[in-house]
Design a protein around this motif. Structure first.
Motif, mmCIF file in Angstrom:
data_model
loop_
_atom_site.group_PDB
_atom_site.id
_atom_site.type_symbol
_atom_site.label_atom_id
_atom_site.label_comp_id
_atom_site.label_asym_id
_atom_site.label_seq_id
_atom_site.Cartn_x
_atom_site.Cartn_y
_atom_site.Cartn_z
ATOM 1 N N VAL A 1 0.836 -1.204 0.000
ATOM 2 C CA VAL A 1 0.000 0.000 0.000
ATOM 3 C C VAL A 1 0.869 1.250 0.000
ATOM 4 O O VAL A 1 0.662 2.174 -0.799
ATOM 5 C CB VAL A 1 -0.956 0.006 1.215
ATOM 6 C CG1 VAL A 1 -1.600 1.387 1.392
ATOM 7 C CG2 VAL A 1 -2.041 -1.055 1.044
ATOM 8 N N VAL A 2 1.856 1.290 0.880
ATOM 9 C CA VAL A 2 2.705 2.477 0.979
ATOM 10 C C VAL A 2 3.555 2.642 -0.280
ATOM 11 O O VAL A 2 3.756 3.770 -0.761
ATOM 12 C CB VAL A 2 3.589 2.419 2.245
ATOM 13 C CG1 VAL A 2 4.558 3.612 2.283
ATOM 14 C CG2 VAL A 2 2.714 2.435 3.499
ATOM 15 N N ALA A 3 4.037 1.554 -0.844
ATOM 16 C CA ALA A 3 4.808 1.639 -2.099
ATOM 17 C C ALA A 3 3.960 2.240 -3.208
ATOM 18 O O ALA A 3 4.438 3.073 -3.999
ATOM 19 C CB ALA A 3 5.313 0.254 -2.501
ATOM 20 N N ASN B 1 -11.943 -9.671 -8.791
ATOM 21 C CA ASN B 1 -11.094 -10.054 -9.927
ATOM 22 C C ASN B 1 -11.457 -9.267 -11.188
ATOM 23 O O ASN B 1 -11.470 -9.811 -12.289
ATOM 24 C CB ASN B 1 -11.202 -11.564 -10.189
ATOM 25 C CG ASN B 1 -10.057 -12.087 -11.035
ATOM 26 O OD1 ASN B 1 -8.945 -11.559 -10.993
ATOM 27 N ND2 ASN B 1 -10.328 -13.105 -11.832
ATOM 28 N N ASN B 2 -11.766 -7.985 -11.013
ATOM 29 C CA ASN B 2 -12.151 -7.143 -12.146
ATOM 30 C C ASN B 2 -11.375 -5.831 -12.161
ATOM 31 O O ASN B 2 -11.840 -4.841 -12.733
ATOM 32 C CB ASN B 2 -13.655 -6.862 -12.107
ATOM 33 C CG ASN B 2 -14.061 -5.995 -10.913
ATOM 34 O OD1 ASN B 2 -13.233 -5.696 -10.034
ATOM 35 N ND2 ASN B 2 -15.323 -5.590 -10.869
ATOM 36 N N ASP B 3 -10.213 -5.829 -11.515
ATOM 37 C CA ASP B 3 -9.467 -4.583 -11.349
ATOM 38 C C ASP B 3 -8.220 -4.534 -12.225
ATOM 39 O O ASP B 3 -7.749 -5.552 -12.737
ATOM 40 C CB ASP B 3 -9.074 -4.386 -9.882
ATOM 41 C CG ASP B 3 -8.125 -5.482 -9.377
ATOM 42 O OD1 ASP B 3 -8.119 -6.579 -9.968
ATOM 43 O OD2 ASP B 3 -7.391 -5.245 -8.407
ATOM 44 N N ILE B 4 -7.724 -3.314 -12.396
ATOM 45 C CA ILE B 4 -6.413 -3.071 -12.991
ATOM 46 C C ILE B 4 -5.580 -2.442 -11.890
ATOM 47 O O ILE B 4 -5.935 -1.380 -11.363
ATOM 48 C CB ILE B 4 -6.486 -2.117 -14.192
ATOM 49 C CG1 ILE B 4 -7.377 -2.691 -15.286
ATOM 50 C CG2 ILE B 4 -5.081 -1.840 -14.733
ATOM 51 C CD1 ILE B 4 -7.646 -1.722 -16.427
ATOM 52 N N LYS B 5 -4.494 -3.086 -11.528
ATOM 53 C CA LYS B 5 -3.696 -2.591 -10.419
ATOM 54 C C LYS B 5 -2.733 -1.501 -10.883
ATOM 55 O O LYS B 5 -2.270 -1.494 -12.023
ATOM 56 C CB LYS B 5 -2.929 -3.741 -9.768
ATOM 57 C CG LYS B 5 -3.857 -4.700 -9.012
ATOM 58 C CD LYS B 5 -3.087 -5.793 -8.320
ATOM 59 C CE LYS B 5 -4.040 -6.635 -7.473
ATOM 60 N NZ LYS B 5 -5.117 -7.249 -8.278
ATOM 61 N N ILE B 6 -2.449 -0.596 -9.976
ATOM 62 C CA ILE B 6 -1.480 0.462 -10.247
ATOM 63 C C ILE B 6 -0.150 -0.159 -10.662
ATOM 64 O O ILE B 6 0.540 0.344 -11.558
ATOM 65 C CB ILE B 6 -1.299 1.349 -9.001
ATOM 66 C CG1 ILE B 6 -2.592 2.128 -8.707
ATOM 67 C CG2 ILE B 6 -0.123 2.309 -9.172
ATOM 68 C CD1 ILE B 6 -2.602 2.822 -7.356
ATOM 69 N N SER B 7 0.205 -1.273 -10.042
ATOM 70 C CA SER B 7 1.506 -1.905 -10.275
ATOM 71 C C SER B 7 1.497 -2.939 -11.390
ATOM 72 O O SER B 7 2.535 -3.561 -11.662
ATOM 73 C CB SER B 7 1.988 -2.576 -8.978
ATOM 74 O OG SER B 7 1.024 -3.509 -8.506
ATOM 75 N N ILE C 1 4.439 6.385 -13.035
ATOM 76 C CA ILE C 1 4.069 5.847 -11.726
ATOM 77 C C ILE C 1 4.589 4.420 -11.580
ATOM 78 O O ILE C 1 5.151 4.046 -10.545
ATOM 79 C CB ILE C 1 2.539 5.896 -11.541
ATOM 80 C CG1 ILE C 1 2.083 7.347 -11.365
ATOM 81 C CG2 ILE C 1 2.093 5.044 -10.355
ATOM 82 C CD1 ILE C 1 0.573 7.528 -11.321
ATOM 83 N N ARG C 2 4.444 3.637 -12.627
ATOM 84 C CA ARG C 2 4.886 2.236 -12.561
ATOM 85 C C ARG C 2 6.399 2.111 -12.527
ATOM 86 O O ARG C 2 6.933 1.163 -11.936
ATOM 87 C CB ARG C 2 4.284 1.464 -13.733
ATOM 88 C CG ARG C 2 2.798 1.200 -13.531
ATOM 89 C CD ARG C 2 2.112 0.689 -14.747
ATOM 90 N NE ARG C 2 0.754 0.221 -14.446
ATOM 91 C CZ ARG C 2 -0.155 -0.107 -15.358
ATOM 92 N NH1 ARG C 2 0.156 -0.019 -16.641
ATOM 93 N NH2 ARG C 2 -1.342 -0.518 -14.977
ATOM 94 N N GLU C 3 7.074 3.049 -13.129
ATOM 95 C CA GLU C 3 8.539 3.054 -13.048
ATOM 96 C C GLU C 3 8.977 3.277 -11.602
ATOM 97 O O GLU C 3 9.879 2.602 -11.096
ATOM 98 C CB GLU C 3 9.101 4.152 -13.958
ATOM 99 C CG GLU C 3 10.618 4.168 -14.025
ATOM 100 C CD GLU C 3 11.142 5.230 -14.972
ATOM 101 O OE1 GLU C 3 12.345 5.534 -14.891
ATOM 102 O OE2 GLU C 3 10.357 5.751 -15.793
ATOM 103 N N LYS C 4 8.302 4.217 -10.931
ATOM 104 C CA LYS C 4 8.611 4.469 -9.516
ATOM 105 C C LYS C 4 8.218 3.272 -8.662
ATOM 106 O O LYS C 4 8.928 2.915 -7.711
ATOM 107 C CB LYS C 4 7.859 5.715 -9.034
ATOM 108 C CG LYS C 4 8.322 7.015 -9.658
ATOM 109 C CD LYS C 4 7.485 8.180 -9.140
ATOM 110 C CE LYS C 4 7.893 9.492 -9.791
ATOM 111 N NZ LYS C 4 7.016 10.620 -9.353
ATOM 112 N N ARG C 5 7.077 2.657 -9.015
ATOM 113 C CA ARG C 5 6.611 1.489 -8.242
ATOM 114 C C ARG C 5 7.610 0.345 -8.343
ATOM 115 O O ARG C 5 7.881 -0.352 -7.349
ATOM 116 C CB ARG C 5 5.235 1.050 -8.764
ATOM 117 C CG ARG C 5 4.598 -0.112 -7.980
ATOM 118 C CD ARG C 5 4.376 0.277 -6.543
ATOM 119 N NE ARG C 5 3.618 -0.714 -5.808
ATOM 120 C CZ ARG C 5 4.098 -1.850 -5.313
ATOM 121 N NH1 ARG C 5 5.364 -2.181 -5.524
ATOM 122 N NH2 ARG C 5 3.321 -2.659 -4.616
ATOM 123 N N ALA C 6 8.189 0.159 -9.513
ATOM 124 C CA ALA C 6 9.198 -0.888 -9.700
ATOM 125 C C ALA C 6 10.430 -0.599 -8.846
ATOM 126 O O ALA C 6 11.064 -1.519 -8.310
ATOM 127 C CB ALA C 6 9.573 -0.991 -11.174
#
Length: 333
Positions: A63-65, A205-211, A290-295
């Protein structure tokens, strides 16, 4: 002195686009305007997931990431873990002593959570003592930092009203004006449905995750429900009857893109598959940074944990000072 804003999110694990659009994007803006406290509500998670704690620690980090990747800045806001602030638990106890039972029972948040619990497979699910006290614990979260504002959606205003009622009752019983009555700060956000047209949620099971990766996102978007009346690519489309894809375009597309897509769809010049391929690319473009930072945070977990520890220590210092005043007001020993 900046006004104080408090908000939190249950520790459910990796977050989805609904969390981003409905909550986090707004928080990122608000942290520049208020003395902001954002917490992971792991105690709240236990009200319904008390027997499923094997992933709790990882869920907190996830969550925090996600928050950090989306732009929450620990230099601008205080990011903390609810359970690392034991003062909240003590304060919750005091508030539970003065809160009438019928006030809790009418809280819509509790009703919604109880409904979800009762629809689970287990036929004998009962509302626990902890779940019954959920609205009062939420109030303690807010009052602990004497918040001026609580960012909420329109469906959560009733809970802030309960908090205001408890503030007034506390101040009246103990003849003090210590606590401010927090105001709801309504989110002007885009609401996004799940890929099946229902509410977006991890459990559905119908979501798109930020990550999610770009590939996973593209694949998921291809499963989105469109206009059920269209059988062939060149059938005349009805964008307003498109259950998911066109709604997503309204959120992520430019005004010009939305206008063109509507026109092409209505004239049968745009097939649903093509539309969803382009939509997937659009969403991936939006979340690329955002996903680059999440990685990054995925491989630098210690940084995330340090941010949680530092923010929690900062929040606890404030909570401890406030609790000392509260104990004095109540005339505890």
């Amino acid at each position: 002195m900046q006004q104080i804003l408090v908000s939190g999110m249950r520790s459910t694990g990796k977050l989805h686009l609904g969390h981003y659009l409905g909550v986090i994007d707004n928080w990122v803006k608000l942290q520049n305007e208020y003395d902001s406290y954002f917490f992971v509500a792991d105690w709240h998670a236990l009200t319904t997931k008390y027997d499923k704690t094997e992933d709790l620690k990882q869920n907190i980090v996830d969550v925090v990431a996600d928050w950090l990747a989306c732009g929450l800045d620990p230099e601008k806001s205080t990011i903390y873990l609810q359970s690392l602030i034991p003062e909240i638990a003590e304060f919750h106890l005091y508030l539970s002593m003065i809160t009438p039972q019928n006030w809790v029972e009418r809280d819509p948040t509790l009703k919604d959570m109880a409904k979800i619990l009762r629809t689970k497979d287990e036929a004998n699910n009962q509302i626990s003592y902890g779940l019954m006290g959920y609205p009062v614990l939420m109030t303690a979260d807010i009052m602990m930092f004497n918040a001026d504002y609580v960012p909420v959606g329109i469906d959560q205003v009733a809970h802030v009203e309960l908090t205001r009622d408890i503030v007034r009752r506390f101040n009246n019983i103990y003849k003090t004006d210590f606590f401010k009555e927090p105001q709801p700060k309504l989110n002007n956000c885009s609401l996004i449905c799940g890929l099946d047209g229902n509410k977006m949620g991890k459990s559905f099971n119908n979501d798109i995750k930020i990550s999610d990766t770009a590939e996973v996102t593209a694949k998921k978007v291809m499963s989105a429900i469109t206009d059920r009346s269209r059988l062939r690519k060149d059938d005349l489309g009805h964008p307003d009857d498109c259950e998911v894809a066109f709604k997503y375009w309204n959120i992520f597309g430019t005004e010009e893109e939305v206008t063109n897509i509507r026109t092409e769809c209505e004239k049968g010049l745009r097939g649903c598959a093509q539309c969803k391929r382009e939509l997937g690319a659009k969403i991936n473009e939006k979340f690329a940074e955002i996903r680059e930072k999440r990685a990054y945070y995925e491989t630098h977990v210690d940084e995330v944990k340090d941010i949680i520890a530092t923010g929690s220590a900062k929040a606890r210092k404030v909570a401890h000072a406030n609790l000392e005043k509260i104990r004095e007001i109540i005339k505890m020993y």
